[in-house]
Design a protein around this motif. Sequence first.
Motif, PDB file in Angstrom:
ATOM      1  N   HIS A   7     -28.169  15.753 -26.896  1.00 13.77           N
ATOM      2  CA  HIS A   7     -29.539  15.300 -26.741  1.00 13.77           C
ATOM      3  C   HIS A   7     -29.879  15.155 -25.260  1.00 13.77           C
ATOM      4  O   HIS A   7     -28.988  14.947 -24.422  1.00 13.77           O
ATOM      5  N   LEU A   8     -31.158  15.253 -24.960  1.00 16.79           N
ATOM      6  CA  LEU A   8     -31.581  15.106 -23.572  1.00 16.79           C
ATOM      7  C   LEU A   8     -31.175  13.753 -23.014  1.00 16.79           C
ATOM      8  O   LEU A   8     -30.773  13.647 -21.845  1.00 16.79           O
ATOM      9  N   ARG A   9     -31.251  12.715 -23.862  1.00 17.67           N
ATOM     10  CA  ARG A   9     -30.897  11.373 -23.379  1.00 17.67           C
ATOM     11  C   ARG A   9     -29.434  11.266 -22.972  1.00 17.67           C
ATOM     12  O   ARG A   9     -29.050  10.365 -22.222  1.00 17.67           O
ATOM     13  N   ASP A  10     -28.597  12.185 -23.467  1.00 17.49           N
ATOM     14  CA  ASP A  10     -27.170  12.157 -23.130  1.00 17.49           C
ATOM     15  C   ASP A  10     -26.902  12.637 -21.708  1.00 17.49           C
ATOM     16  O   ASP A  10     -25.897  12.267 -21.101  1.00 17.49           O
ATOM     17  N   VAL A  11     -27.799  13.469 -21.190  1.00 15.62           N
ATOM     18  CA  VAL A  11     -27.595  14.005 -19.842  1.00 15.62           C
ATOM     19  C   VAL A  11     -28.617  13.469 -18.847  1.00 15.62           C
ATOM     20  O   VAL A  11     -28.438  13.596 -17.639  1.00 15.62           O
ATOM     21  N   ALA A  12     -29.710  12.888 -19.355  1.00 16.09           N
ATOM     22  CA  ALA A  12     -30.742  12.328 -18.485  1.00 16.09           C
ATOM     23  C   ALA A  12     -31.245  11.031 -19.092  1.00 16.09           C
ATOM     24  O   ALA A  12     -32.285  11.003 -19.758  1.00 16.09           O
ATOM     25  N   PRO A  13     -30.513   9.932 -18.922  1.00 15.49           N
ATOM     26  CA  PRO A  13     -30.907   8.652 -19.527  1.00 15.49           C
ATOM     27  C   PRO A  13     -32.317   8.244 -19.106  1.00 15.49           C
ATOM     28  O   PRO A  13     -32.732   8.422 -17.975  1.00 15.49           O
ATOM     29  N   GLN A  14     -33.061   7.676 -20.077  1.00 15.47           N
ATOM     30  CA  GLN A  14     -34.438   7.269 -19.839  1.00 15.47           C
ATOM     31  C   GLN A  14     -34.533   5.809 -19.427  1.00 15.47           C
ATOM     32  O   GLN A  14     -33.659   5.003 -19.770  1.00 15.47           O
ATOM     33  N   PRO A  15     -35.588   5.437 -18.724  1.00 14.94           N
ATOM     34  CA  PRO A  15     -35.860   4.014 -18.486  1.00 14.94           C
ATOM     35  C   PRO A  15     -36.059   3.306 -19.822  1.00 14.94           C
ATOM     36  O   PRO A  15     -36.454   3.918 -20.811  1.00 14.94           O
ATOM     37  N   ARG A  16     -35.803   2.009 -19.841  1.00 16.37           N
ATOM     38  CA  ARG A  16     -35.875   1.264 -21.084  1.00 16.37           C
ATOM     39  C   ARG A  16     -37.251   1.330 -21.734  1.00 16.37           C
ATOM     40  O   ARG A  16     -37.372   1.441 -22.950  1.00 16.37           O
ATOM     41  N   PHE A  17     -38.306   1.278 -20.905  1.00 17.29           N
ATOM     42  CA  PHE A  17     -39.647   1.292 -21.499  1.00 17.29           C
ATOM     43  C   PHE A  17     -39.946   2.624 -22.189  1.00 17.29           C
ATOM     44  O   PHE A  17     -40.638   2.669 -23.201  1.00 17.29           O
ATOM     45  N   ALA A  19     -37.626   4.554 -23.624  1.00 18.99           N
ATOM     46  CA  ALA A  19     -36.843   4.549 -24.858  1.00 18.99           C
ATOM     47  C   ALA A  19     -37.557   3.731 -25.937  1.00 18.99           C
ATOM     48  O   ALA A  19     -37.594   4.122 -27.115  1.00 18.99           O
ATOM     49  N   SER A  20     -38.151   2.599 -25.532  1.00 19.61           N
ATOM     50  CA  SER A  20     -38.883   1.776 -26.489  1.00 19.61           C
ATOM     51  C   SER A  20     -40.112   2.512 -27.011  1.00 19.61           C
ATOM     52  O   SER A  20     -40.433   2.460 -28.205  1.00 19.61           O
ATOM     53  N   TRP A  21     -40.816   3.212 -26.113  1.00 15.52           N
ATOM     54  CA  TRP A  21     -41.987   3.965 -26.538  1.00 15.52           C
ATOM     55  C   TRP A  21     -41.599   5.075 -27.514  1.00 15.52           C
ATOM     56  O   TRP A  21     -42.286   5.310 -28.509  1.00 15.52           O
ATOM     57  N   GLU A  22     -40.495   5.753 -27.259  1.00 18.89           N
ATOM     58  CA  GLU A  22     -40.080   6.829 -28.157  1.00 18.89           C
ATOM     59  C   GLU A  22     -39.777   6.298 -29.554  1.00 18.89           C
ATOM     60  O   GLU A  22     -40.100   6.937 -30.556  1.00 18.89           O
ATOM     61  N   ARG A  23     -39.162   5.139 -29.627  1.00 15.38           N
ATOM     62  CA  ARG A  23     -38.892   4.556 -30.944  1.00 15.38           C
ATOM     63  C   ARG A  23     -40.201   4.241 -31.666  1.00 15.38           C
ATOM     64  O   ARG A  23     -40.346   4.523 -32.866  1.00 15.38           O
ATOM     65  N   LEU A  24     -41.162   3.667 -30.954  1.00 11.23           N
ATOM     66  CA  LEU A  24     -42.463   3.376 -31.552  1.00 11.23           C
ATOM     67  C   LEU A  24     -43.180   4.670 -31.940  1.00 11.23           C
ATOM     68  O   LEU A  24     -43.759   4.772 -33.025  1.00 11.23           O
ATOM     69  N   ARG A  25     -43.115   5.628 -31.057  1.00  9.11           N
ATOM     70  CA  ARG A  25     -43.784   6.914 -31.290  1.00  9.11           C
ATOM     71  C   ARG A  25     -43.285   7.591 -32.551  1.00  9.11           C
ATOM     72  O   ARG A  25     -44.063   8.119 -33.332  1.00  9.11           O
ATOM     73  N   HIS A  26     -41.999   7.547 -32.780  1.00  9.19           N
ATOM     74  CA  HIS A  26     -41.439   8.241 -33.932  1.00  9.19           C
ATOM     75  C   HIS A  26     -41.591   7.448 -35.228  1.00  9.19           C
ATOM     76  O   HIS A  26     -41.650   8.027 -36.311  1.00  9.19           O
ATOM     77  N   LYS A  27     -41.693   6.135 -35.121  1.00  8.77           N
ATOM     78  CA  LYS A  27     -41.775   5.312 -36.330  1.00  8.77           C
ATOM     79  C   LYS A  27     -43.213   5.073 -36.786  1.00  8.77           C
ATOM     80  O   LYS A  27     -43.502   5.098 -37.987  1.00  8.77           O
ATOM     81  N   GLU A  28     -44.107   4.811 -35.866  1.00 10.86           N
ATOM     82  CA  GLU A  28     -45.449   4.370 -36.250  1.00 10.86           C
ATOM     83  C   GLU A  28     -46.581   5.223 -35.677  1.00 10.86           C
ATOM     84  O   GLU A  28     -47.683   5.212 -36.234  1.00 10.86           O
ATOM     85  N   ALA A  29     -46.341   5.914 -34.586  1.00 13.10           N
ATOM     86  CA  ALA A  29     -47.451   6.591 -33.903  1.00 13.10           C
ATOM     87  C   ALA A  29     -47.293   8.103 -33.858  1.00 13.10           C
ATOM     88  O   ALA A  29     -47.979   8.762 -33.078  1.00 13.10           O
ATOM     89  N   HIS A  30     -46.437   8.657 -34.707  1.00 12.20           N
ATOM     90  CA  HIS A  30     -46.233  10.101 -34.628  1.00 12.20           C
ATOM     91  C   HIS A  30     -47.504  10.868 -34.974  1.00 12.20           C
ATOM     92  O   HIS A  30     -47.785  11.915 -34.387  1.00 12.20           O
ATOM     93  N   TRP A  31     -48.279  10.349 -35.898  1.00 11.20           N
ATOM     94  CA  TRP A  31     -49.536  11.017 -36.266  1.00 11.20           C
ATOM     95  C   TRP A  31     -50.476  11.095 -35.072  1.00 11.20           C
ATOM     96  O   TRP A  31     -51.170  12.098 -34.873  1.00 11.20           O
ATOM     97  N   LEU A  32     -50.489  10.039 -34.252  1.00 12.52           N
ATOM     98  CA  LEU A  32     -51.349  10.021 -33.076  1.00 12.52           C
ATOM     99  C   LEU A  32     -50.847  11.002 -32.021  1.00 12.52           C
ATOM    100  O   LEU A  32     -51.629  11.721 -31.392  1.00 12.52           O
ATOM    101  N   VAL A  33     -49.533  11.040 -31.850  1.00 12.01           N
ATOM    102  CA  VAL A  33     -48.945  11.954 -30.875  1.00 12.01           C
ATOM    103  C   VAL A  33     -49.239  13.405 -31.263  1.00 12.01           C
ATOM    104  O   VAL A  33     -49.529  14.243 -30.400  1.00 12.01           O
TER     105      VAL A  33
END
Length: 342
Positions: A7-17, A19-33
Amino acid sequence: MAHPTVHLRDVAPQPRFMASWERLRHKEAHWLVEMIAEMFGVFLYVYSGTGATAAFIIGSVTGQPLGSLFTIGFAYAIGIVLAVTLCGSTSGGHFHPAVTIVSVIFKGFPIGKAARYIFAQILGCYLTCLIVYVQWKDLITAAEAVLQEKGVYATLMFSPDGPGGIFANFLLPGANLYRALLNEFMTDVVIGLAICGCLDPTNYMIPPAVAPWLIGFTYSVAIWGFSPTSVAANTARDLGGRFMALTIWGKEAAGGPYAAISALTNIPAMVVAVLIYEFFLGSSTRTLAPSHIDYLRAHKKYYEDNNLAPEGYLAALGTDKDATCSGPFDANDVMEVVSKNV
């Protein structure tokens, strides 16, 4: 030889914010994205093409050559390549209401999701045209003044050769509506066939990396060969531009009877293109091309990791541990699931 999943995160770690946004994006906001991706995709190709169109028309009106039909065709092609390559992996890369509608008719694409996509596509074009208008406003005003000075404002302002034609589609005065309808329909069928060929995972001649270029330059062919008669080719591009022109200039930019032809003809044309391809050119008995298998497996892994797909999604492609193996699978199973969920 099988390769490990990285995964990209394995070679280029993301800032915490992030990572938190990605979790929200995939769980609740994917339709908006997805909607935003459709909007940005439309923005990219409309921004590219409309800018080139503005240069050509304004230059022609003011007597300062700034472009040509060829630059417009190339601009739209590059814009489509940008849209598909930058936004397609997020939303599936429709960017075209007719593509969304045939996905509903033939592939089981969810109706509610289709409505969101079409709204986002038209809104994306509307906002893009407003942005381009603001960027070109001084020169557009100068071109309008030239037309008024020459006494041809009423004739040319809202025509393919006038400033209104930068954003909305118009016919030349006296043009035949029936020939315009035929021109639009046939051109849109050709574009639809190109799209069908690019979406066919059994087409060894069109790997995924080539598809954006083929679709883009098919649009260029339509512009180079048939836009002098007037070609819309995309309901989002037409309606978004039309609404923007109405916002700026009022009902003078309505387009008359031709407005319905330019906005709607591409939809039945796309349906006909799909029927031609499915009945005569495609075949579910063909095997998937290796390049398409790799593409679909990467897509499958992303959807599974983020719980964006139901259990059994693209099951015919095998498990992750077989990600680069060539185990047997059924192309029918793959395409049925892809069409319904992507």
